[in-house]
Design a protein around this motif. Sequence first.
Motif, short mmCIF file in Angstrom:
data_model
loop_
_atom_site.label_atom_id
_atom_site.label_comp_id
_atom_site.label_asym_id
_atom_site.label_seq_id
_atom_site.Cartn_x
_atom_site.Cartn_y
_atom_site.Cartn_z
N GLU A 124 0.82 -1.21 0.00
CA GLU A 124 0.00 0.00 0.00
C GLU A 124 0.86 1.27 0.00
OE1 GLU A 124 -3.64 1.87 2.70
OE2 GLU A 124 -2.09 0.66 3.67
N ILE A 125 1.89 1.30 0.83
CA ILE A 125 2.75 2.48 0.91
C ILE A 125 3.46 2.73 -0.40
CG2 ILE A 125 4.84 3.41 2.00
CD1 ILE A 125 3.93 1.92 4.58
N VAL A 126 4.01 1.66 -0.99
CA VAL A 126 4.75 1.82 -2.25
C VAL A 126 3.80 2.19 -3.38
CG1 VAL A 126 6.17 0.63 -3.96
CG2 VAL A 126 6.59 0.27 -1.51
N ALA A 127 2.66 1.54 -3.47
CA ALA A 127 1.70 1.83 -4.55
C ALA A 127 1.22 3.27 -4.48
CB ALA A 127 0.52 0.87 -4.47
N GLU A 128 0.88 3.74 -3.29
CA GLU A 128 0.43 5.13 -3.14
C GLU A 128 1.54 6.10 -3.49
OE1 GLU A 128 -1.09 5.60 0.80
OE2 GLU A 128 -2.95 4.51 0.39
N GLY A 129 2.77 5.79 -3.09
CA GLY A 129 3.89 6.66 -3.43
C GLY A 129 4.07 6.80 -4.92
N PHE A 130 3.92 5.71 -5.67
CA PHE A 130 4.07 5.77 -7.12
C PHE A 130 2.89 6.50 -7.76
CE2 PHE A 130 7.59 2.90 -6.83
CZ PHE A 130 8.31 3.14 -7.98
N GLU A 131 1.70 6.30 -7.26
CA GLU A 131 0.55 6.99 -7.83
C GLU A 131 0.69 8.50 -7.69
OE1 GLU A 131 -2.91 5.38 -5.98
OE2 GLU A 131 -2.66 3.39 -6.89
N VAL A 132 1.12 8.96 -6.52
CA VAL A 132 1.30 10.40 -6.31
C VAL A 132 2.44 10.93 -7.17
CG1 VAL A 132 1.97 12.16 -4.63
CG2 VAL A 132 0.35 10.36 -3.98
N ALA A 133 3.59 10.23 -7.16
CA ALA A 133 4.74 10.71 -7.93
C ALA A 133 4.46 10.71 -9.42
CB ALA A 133 5.97 9.84 -7.62
#
Length: 432
Positions: A212-221
């Motif tokens: 979840e943390i990694v996926a959200e980070g990529f979506e925002v970036a």
Amino acid sequence: MTFTLTESPVSRLNAPTLHRLPNGLTIVAEQMPVEAVNLSLWLGVGSAVETDEINGMAHFLEHMIFKGTARLQSGEFEQRIEQRGAVTNAATSQDYTHYYITTAPQDFAELAPHQIEVVLNAAIPDEAFERERFVVLEEIRRSEDNPRRRTFQRSMEAAFDRLPYRRPVLGPAAVIENLKPQQMRDFHSDWYRPQSVTAAVVGNLPVERLIEIVAEGFEVAHSHSPRAAASANLPDASPEAPFSQTTRYEYIDDSLQQARLVMMWRVPGMADLQQTYALDVLSSVLGRGRTARMVRDLREDRGLVSSISVSNMTYTQQGVFYISAQLPSENLQIVEAAIAQHVGSLQTELVSEDELERVRTLVANRYIFGNETPSDRAGLYGYYQAVIGDLAPAIDYPLRIQSLSTADLQVAAQHYLSPDAYSVVTLKPSEK
């Protein structure tokens, strides 16, 4: 799409979950009861994708990744990392570029998005580009002053006629001096996209939370990515034919106290992975440890070399079976002949069961020792998934080695390691 690799008996040690997002990002996650979390971002993008005109770009870009984005000033990422006692670093090779952070579990949700941001959205400002150019040029100068690196580079030029593995990862100074910031921005846009990234994340948080943390980070970036990606195409990299005769390259190197001898064979690479396992074992039979054949014979018993090593270097499209020795110049001829004799014996005589069992034990122990930390495992998973798109070989490597017979080793030697056809590089100190 999410699944866990649990088929292998080695899953007692390794049971990563593979998750793919609609944007193409691959996440490999595993919970590990160690009070740290490592996030490793792997791209199957190294110097091998470059043209000669931009050789060194991938490594230069690795430097520029840390020079800020539209949302993070230059130095701000490192400052935030250091304030939490976390660590970060990066590396570039022929076939990949790798960025990582290791944090405390409680800091991971805050720091991981920053790493993702700097990798995906590097600003590559003109002034920072010019400053960092001098840093890279100094790194090239130091590399050229290093006898070990100089020997390796000359060896790679002798090993390959056409494949990009013959070029230095750092690139030539003449190329770096002429690169433009816009060329790097274009290179970044072409290659640094979610579908090109494997995010390997291992540590003491639940797998679902890590993903979840990694996926959200990529979506925002990715939503803030300033440039549209072009269509990046790999250059032709079909394997080169094995050597049909012995080719020689000789150099005088005044910086050396002893000579260097390198003997090489072109062998399969990661694109033909099943053919590499027996060659890995043969390299250990010949050169790993004091009881290995050539170490015992040439260094311990006869004292002909100061050191000797053997490695099966496996690049994506092709590998190099690489034997390197440091020795007095007057021993060059006899040592080359002795090495060729050892290689030839692999074709005519079966490796003993004791030798094979020794290598099996070495491989099993190295695998266990190489799985002790989150960064160990994230690096293992990220490399295999990014370079060959398959996680299974990262887990079942010991089983592949265990399954080999002495007859398998002999067949590999007969097929790939000729005692009469190889490339040899010698570097000698000048006579005084």
